[in-house]
Structures are given as structure tokens and as C-alpha cells.
Scaffold this motif. Structure first.
Motif, mmCIF file in Angstrom:
data_model
loop_
_atom_site.group_PDB
_atom_site.id
_atom_site.type_symbol
_atom_site.label_atom_id
_atom_site.label_comp_id
_atom_site.label_asym_id
_atom_site.label_seq_id
_atom_site.Cartn_x
_atom_site.Cartn_y
_atom_site.Cartn_z
ATOM 1 N N PHE A 66 34.333 84.061 56.098
ATOM 2 C CA PHE A 66 33.226 84.741 55.444
ATOM 3 C C PHE A 66 32.174 84.988 56.525
ATOM 4 C CE2 PHE A 66 28.925 84.387 53.722
ATOM 5 C CZ PHE A 66 28.937 85.426 52.806
ATOM 6 N N VAL A 67 31.718 86.229 56.633
ATOM 7 C CA VAL A 67 30.672 86.556 57.592
ATOM 8 C C VAL A 67 29.388 86.781 56.814
ATOM 9 C CG1 VAL A 67 29.904 88.152 59.383
ATOM 10 C CG2 VAL A 67 32.340 87.597 59.157
ATOM 11 N N GLY A 68 28.391 85.980 57.119
ATOM 12 C CA GLY A 68 27.105 86.090 56.448
ATOM 13 C C GLY A 68 25.974 86.059 57.451
ATOM 14 N N GLU A 69 24.838 86.539 57.011
ATOM 15 C CA GLU A 69 23.664 86.599 57.875
ATOM 16 C C GLU A 69 22.829 85.337 57.683
ATOM 17 O OE1 GLU A 69 19.870 89.386 57.773
ATOM 18 O OE2 GLU A 69 21.714 90.502 58.212
ATOM 19 N N ALA A 70 22.578 84.624 58.764
ATOM 20 C CA ALA A 70 21.848 83.365 58.705
ATOM 21 C C ALA A 70 20.407 83.548 58.229
ATOM 22 C CB ALA A 70 21.860 82.687 60.075
ATOM 23 N N LEU A 71 19.823 84.705 58.459
ATOM 24 C CA LEU A 71 18.415 84.929 58.130
ATOM 25 C C LEU A 71 18.125 84.985 56.638
ATOM 26 C CD1 LEU A 71 17.445 87.609 60.797
ATOM 27 C CD2 LEU A 71 16.854 85.181 60.767
ATOM 28 N N VAL A 72 19.128 85.210 55.802
ATOM 29 C CA VAL A 72 18.861 85.370 54.365
ATOM 30 C C VAL A 72 18.795 84.039 53.627
ATOM 31 C CG1 VAL A 72 19.791 87.708 54.296
ATOM 32 C CG2 VAL A 72 21.273 85.796 53.726
ATOM 33 N N GLY A 73 19.002 82.943 54.319
ATOM 34 C CA GLY A 73 18.832 81.615 53.727
ATOM 35 C C GLY A 73 19.780 81.350 52.575
ATOM 36 N N ASN A 74 19.217 80.883 51.459
ATOM 37 C CA ASN A 74 20.044 80.491 50.313
ATOM 38 C C ASN A 74 20.754 81.665 49.650
ATOM 39 O OD1 ASN A 74 19.740 77.720 50.465
ATOM 40 N ND2 ASN A 74 17.743 77.804 49.463
ATOM 41 N N GLU A 75 20.307 82.888 49.893
ATOM 42 C CA GLU A 75 21.019 84.062 49.383
ATOM 43 C C GLU A 75 22.429 84.107 49.974
ATOM 44 O OE1 GLU A 75 22.154 87.577 47.545
ATOM 45 O OE2 GLU A 75 20.516 86.233 47.053
ATOM 46 N N ALA A 76 22.567 83.633 51.208
ATOM 47 C CA ALA A 76 23.890 83.597 51.852
ATOM 48 C C ALA A 76 24.823 82.646 51.107
ATOM 49 C CB ALA A 76 23.763 83.188 53.317
ATOM 50 N N ILE A 105 33.446 79.933 58.107
ATOM 51 C CA ILE A 105 32.252 80.764 57.995
ATOM 52 C C ILE A 105 31.828 81.218 59.386
ATOM 53 C CG2 ILE A 105 29.830 80.764 57.248
ATOM 54 C CD1 ILE A 105 30.740 78.333 55.374
ATOM 55 N N LEU A 106 31.388 82.456 59.471
ATOM 56 C CA LEU A 106 30.766 82.980 60.675
ATOM 57 C C LEU A 106 29.371 83.418 60.267
ATOM 58 C CD1 LEU A 106 32.306 85.536 63.169
ATOM 59 C CD2 LEU A 106 29.904 85.549 62.555
ATOM 60 N N LEU A 107 28.356 82.831 60.872
ATOM 61 C CA LEU A 107 26.975 83.199 60.555
ATOM 62 C C LEU A 107 26.398 84.038 61.685
ATOM 63 C CD1 LEU A 107 25.443 79.963 59.001
ATOM 64 C CD2 LEU A 107 26.029 82.094 57.862
ATOM 65 N N THR A 108 25.968 85.248 61.337
ATOM 66 C CA THR A 108 25.356 86.126 62.329
ATOM 67 C C THR A 108 23.860 85.839 62.428
ATOM 68 O OG1 THR A 108 24.871 87.865 60.722
ATOM 69 C CG2 THR A 108 27.033 87.938 61.819
ATOM 70 N N LYS A 109 23.249 86.337 63.485
ATOM 71 C CA LYS A 109 21.814 86.200 63.723
ATOM 72 C C LYS A 109 21.382 84.734 63.754
ATOM 73 C CE LYS A 109 21.050 90.756 61.885
ATOM 74 N NZ LYS A 109 20.426 91.594 60.895
ATOM 75 N N PHE A 110 22.291 83.882 64.159
ATOM 76 C CA PHE A 110 22.010 82.444 64.164
ATOM 77 C C PHE A 110 20.972 82.077 65.211
ATOM 78 C CE2 PHE A 110 22.982 77.889 64.396
ATOM 79 C CZ PHE A 110 23.093 77.594 63.050
ATOM 80 N N ASP A 111 20.839 82.895 66.225
ATOM 81 C CA ASP A 111 19.861 82.634 67.275
ATOM 82 C C ASP A 111 18.427 82.891 66.808
ATOM 83 O OD1 ASP A 111 20.845 85.291 67.116
ATOM 84 O OD2 ASP A 111 19.916 85.779 69.038
ATOM 85 N N CYS A 112 18.243 83.427 65.605
ATOM 86 C CA CYS A 112 16.912 83.796 65.106
ATOM 87 C C CYS A 112 16.373 82.870 64.022
ATOM 88 C CB CYS A 112 16.966 85.213 64.535
ATOM 89 S SG CYS A 112 17.527 86.450 65.703
ATOM 90 N N PHE A 133 32.134 80.017 63.767
ATOM 91 C CA PHE A 133 31.403 80.719 64.815
ATOM 92 C C PHE A 133 30.000 81.048 64.333
ATOM 93 C CE2 PHE A 133 35.812 82.292 65.637
ATOM 94 C CZ PHE A 133 35.976 81.776 66.906
ATOM 95 N N VAL A 134 29.104 81.212 65.292
ATOM 96 C CA VAL A 134 27.783 81.769 65.020
ATOM 97 C C VAL A 134 27.612 82.972 65.936
ATOM 98 C CG1 VAL A 134 26.737 79.638 64.177
ATOM 99 C CG2 VAL A 134 26.643 80.162 66.625
ATOM 100 N N GLY A 135 26.962 83.976 65.411
ATOM 101 C CA GLY A 135 26.688 85.172 66.193
ATOM 102 C C GLY A 135 25.311 85.078 66.809
ATOM 103 N N THR A 136 25.222 85.386 68.106
ATOM 104 C CA THR A 136 23.944 85.309 68.811
ATOM 105 C C THR A 136 23.596 86.641 69.482
ATOM 106 O OG1 THR A 136 25.032 84.480 70.807
ATOM 107 C CG2 THR A 136 24.221 82.832 69.233
ATOM 108 N N GLY A 137 24.236 87.715 69.060
ATOM 109 C CA GLY A 137 23.986 89.033 69.629
ATOM 110 C C GLY A 137 24.812 90.079 68.901
#
Length: 157
Positions: A66-76, A105-112, A133-137
């Protein structure tokens, strides 16, 4: 040295067939890994989730993330639960009582996200699956393994 080859085949085609073609292409060239990005499958869109279930059933991936955006918090967390359930509901081969089709799970924007890592922990708790994995770019080389120590440190701040 570039360690990946990106193949874009366009929109409006059968995703299951495109994935099958990509896997064959990779096998013919002795590639170790194929990443199939299904680009924005909304968990509430039944036709797209059926198409994704077909992709999984036809290609039998070794790993489904599952690829989700880390910035959306509990919505993810909500997205993950609905996404996983939609895969279960549309998978005729899933056994009764199956908890998860997602392997990780792969979380994008994890560096933010700084200290807002609680949702990431909730996602692993609810599914029992790891953050692989976490996405950092913006590029494939920007995928990183999760640094658990940094997550714990952020939680304890």
C-alpha cells in the motif's frame, strides 16, 4: 550508475495486462524486481479496485504494498483499511477471515513529517504489516528502508 529502468505504457489500457507484459519484459532481461505503480487507486472506486484485484490475481506478485502519503496523518490509516478491505472483497481467492492482502506499506513524503509519525505506527498495528519503504524524494532511488530508531526518537520528543 542507473539501477532501474522505467517503462511508461500510457493510460487507458488494462493494468493487469500491462503488469503481465512488464513482468515478462523483466524476466527476459534478468531483472530482479518489477515495481508496478497503479497510480492513484481510490479505495472507494469499485471499478478501479476490481481492476487492481484482477492485476493481483493474474500476476501473483511476491509483494503487494500500500502506498500512502505520510503527510495526511490518520487519513492514511483510513485509506489503508478501506484499500485493504476492497482488495479482500474483490479477491475471489481470499479465504474467509483474511485480515490482509497487503504485505507491507510504503509511505511517501516521509522526510517531511518530523514528529508526526503516530499514523505510521497505527498503520502497522492495524494491518500487522511492516513499513517496507519510505519515500524521501521524487525518484525511485529515493526509496529508503524505514529507520526505526529515528521514528522512536521522534515519538519521544
Amino acid at each position: 550508475k542507473q539501477w532501474y529502468q522505467r517503462r511508461v505504457r500510457g493510460y487507458g489500457k488494462d493494468p493487469a495486462g500491462l503488469a503481465f507484459e512488464a513482468i515478462k519484459y523483466a524476466k527476459d532481461r534478468c531483472f530482479d524486481v518489477v515495481l508496478v505503480d497503479t497510480a492513484g487507486r481510490m479505495q472507494d472506486n469499485e471499478p478501479l479496485m476490481r481492476a487492481l484485484s484482477k492485476l493481483v490475481a493474474l500476476n501473483k506478485p511476491d509483494l503487494t504494498l500500500f502506498v500512502g502519503e505520510a503527510l495526511v496523518g490518520n487519513e492514511a490509516v483510513d485509506q489503508l483499511v478501506k484499500f485493504n478491505q476492497a482488495l479482500i472483497d474483490n479477491n475471489v481467492s481470499a479465504e474467509a477471515g483474511t485480515k490482509s492482502i497487503i504485505d507491507g506499506i510504503l509511505l511517501t513524503k516521509f522526510d517531511c513529517i518530523d514528529d508526526k509519525v503516530g499514523a505510521a505506527i497505527s498503520m502497522t498495528y492495524i494491518t500487522g504489516q511492516p513499513i517496507v519503504f519510505v519515500g524521501t524524494g521524487q525518484q525511485y532511488p529515493d526509496l529508503r528502508a524505514l529507520n526505526v530508531k529515528s521514528v522512536v526518537t521522534a515519538l519521544l520528543r
